[in-house]
Write a protein that holds these residues in place. Structure first.
Motif, PDB file in Angstrom:
ATOM      1  N   UNK A  14      79.009  10.903  24.254  1.00 27.88           N
ATOM      2  CA  UNK A  14      78.389  10.198  23.137  1.00 27.88           C
ATOM      3  C   UNK A  14      78.095   8.741  23.460  1.00 27.88           C
ATOM      4  N   UNK A  15      76.994   8.257  22.931  1.00 27.33           N
ATOM      5  CA  UNK A  15      76.670   6.838  22.921  1.00 27.33           C
ATOM      6  C   UNK A  15      76.776   6.409  21.462  1.00 27.33           C
ATOM      7  N   UNK A  16      77.974   6.040  21.051  1.00 29.84           N
ATOM      8  CA  UNK A  16      78.218   5.786  19.640  1.00 29.84           C
ATOM      9  C   UNK A  16      77.493   4.552  19.118  1.00 29.84           C
ATOM     10  N   UNK A  56      89.025   3.394  19.065  1.00 27.50           N
ATOM     11  CA  UNK A  56      88.593   4.298  20.128  1.00 27.50           C
ATOM     12  C   UNK A  56      89.813   4.762  20.918  1.00 27.50           C
ATOM     13  N   UNK A  57      89.866   6.056  21.233  1.00 25.38           N
ATOM     14  CA  UNK A  57      90.917   6.590  22.099  1.00 25.38           C
ATOM     15  C   UNK A  57      90.324   6.791  23.493  1.00 25.38           C
ATOM     16  N   UNK A  58      91.101   7.349  24.388  1.00 22.96           N
ATOM     17  CA  UNK A  58      90.631   7.606  25.748  1.00 22.96           C
ATOM     18  C   UNK A  58      89.683   8.797  25.831  1.00 22.96           C
ATOM     19  N   UNK A  59      89.628   9.607  24.782  1.00 19.68           N
ATOM     20  CA  UNK A  59      88.782  10.800  24.789  1.00 19.68           C
ATOM     21  C   UNK A  59      87.389  10.494  24.243  1.00 19.68           C
ATOM     22  N   UNK A  60      86.393  11.143  24.811  1.00 19.07           N
ATOM     23  CA  UNK A  60      85.008  10.985  24.393  1.00 19.07           C
ATOM     24  C   UNK A  60      84.834  11.393  22.935  1.00 19.07           C
ATOM     25  N   UNK A  61      84.271  10.508  22.122  1.00 17.31           N
ATOM     26  CA  UNK A  61      83.990  10.835  20.726  1.00 17.31           C
ATOM     27  C   UNK A  61      85.216  10.957  19.857  1.00 17.31           C
ATOM     28  N   UNK A  62      86.349  10.368  20.269  1.00 18.01           N
ATOM     29  CA  UNK A  62      87.577  10.468  19.474  1.00 18.01           C
ATOM     30  C   UNK A  62      88.089   9.083  19.106  1.00 18.01           C
ATOM     31  N   UNK A  63      88.567   8.984  17.868  1.00 21.71           N
ATOM     32  CA  UNK A  63      89.058   7.734  17.301  1.00 21.71           C
ATOM     33  C   UNK A  63      90.344   8.020  16.537  1.00 21.71           C
ATOM     34  N   UNK A  64      91.157   6.993  16.344  1.00 18.91           N
ATOM     35  CA  UNK A  64      92.389   7.174  15.575  1.00 18.91           C
ATOM     36  C   UNK A  64      92.472   6.119  14.481  1.00 18.91           C
ATOM     37  N   UNK A  65      93.182   6.477  13.434  1.00 17.96           N
ATOM     38  CA  UNK A  65      93.403   5.556  12.323  1.00 17.96           C
ATOM     39  C   UNK A  65      94.676   5.984  11.605  1.00 17.96           C
ATOM     40  N   UNK A  66      95.433   5.001  11.147  1.00 19.08           N
ATOM     41  CA  UNK A  66      96.619   5.277  10.338  1.00 19.08           C
ATOM     42  C   UNK A  66      96.216   5.137   8.872  1.00 19.08           C
TER      43      UNK A  66
END
Length: 167
Positions: A31-33, A95-105
């Motif tokens: 992905x090119x976000x 942004x995480x280390x994985x393509x197209x993956x993000x984290x949030x609390x």
């Protein structure tokens, strides 16, 4: 969630009928976000826990804008209903280390992934929320310029059910 994904895939005939849709432009990896940045509108949400996306659900949000940050993270501008009023909320997904993956609390641990987009007409986001040992999945479809009608027991058509949706 598999049944829900199949229901959202039923959108393909509507998307294919759209004048601007190009199936070859669909992106499912690498992905090119930065291309997703811009004004978007909520079309539909599906979940294995409908209570969380129904009226007054804690995961029911209405997208307004997505900003791609220099760090690679995404900043979402949502409208969220609080005591019957639509309130603006900004949320940054790291942004995480994985393509197209993000984290949030937010009400637990969350992973946000992008199953697919064409950058111009639509983008889908999948949220996996883990709270108190229970996992909830939400699939959200956002569009940039057209409305598509959806109807099913596990899909809520955001364009018809809430005053937070307006263009």
């Amino acid at each position: 969630m598999g049944r829900t994904l199949l229901l959202l895939l039923s959108l393909w005939p509507s998307l294919a009928a759209a004048q601007e849709f190009n199936p070859r432009a669909v992106v499912r990896r690498d992905y090119n976000m930065a291309k997703v940045a811009g004004v978007w509108h909520s079309i539909a949400m599906a979940s294995d826990d409908l209570g969380r996306i129904e009226e007054d659900g804690d995961l029911r949000v209405f997208i307004r804008n997505i900003e791609h940050l220099k760090s690679g993270s995404l900043k979402f501008n949502f409208r969220f209903k609080v005591q019957g009023r639509c309130e603006p909320v900004d949320v940054v997904c790291q942004k995480t280390d994985k393509d197209g993956e993000y984290s949030i609390a937010y009400k637990g641990e969350n992973k946000v992934t992008v199953p697919e987009t064409d950058y111009r007409l639509y983008v889908t986001f999948r949220l996996r929320n883990l709270r108190n040992g229970t996992e909830t999945q939400v699939l959200a479809l956002y569009e940039i310029c057209k409305k598509y009608g959806l109807s099913s027991q596990n899909i809520i058509d955001m364009t018809k059910q809430d005053q937070c949706f307006s263009k």
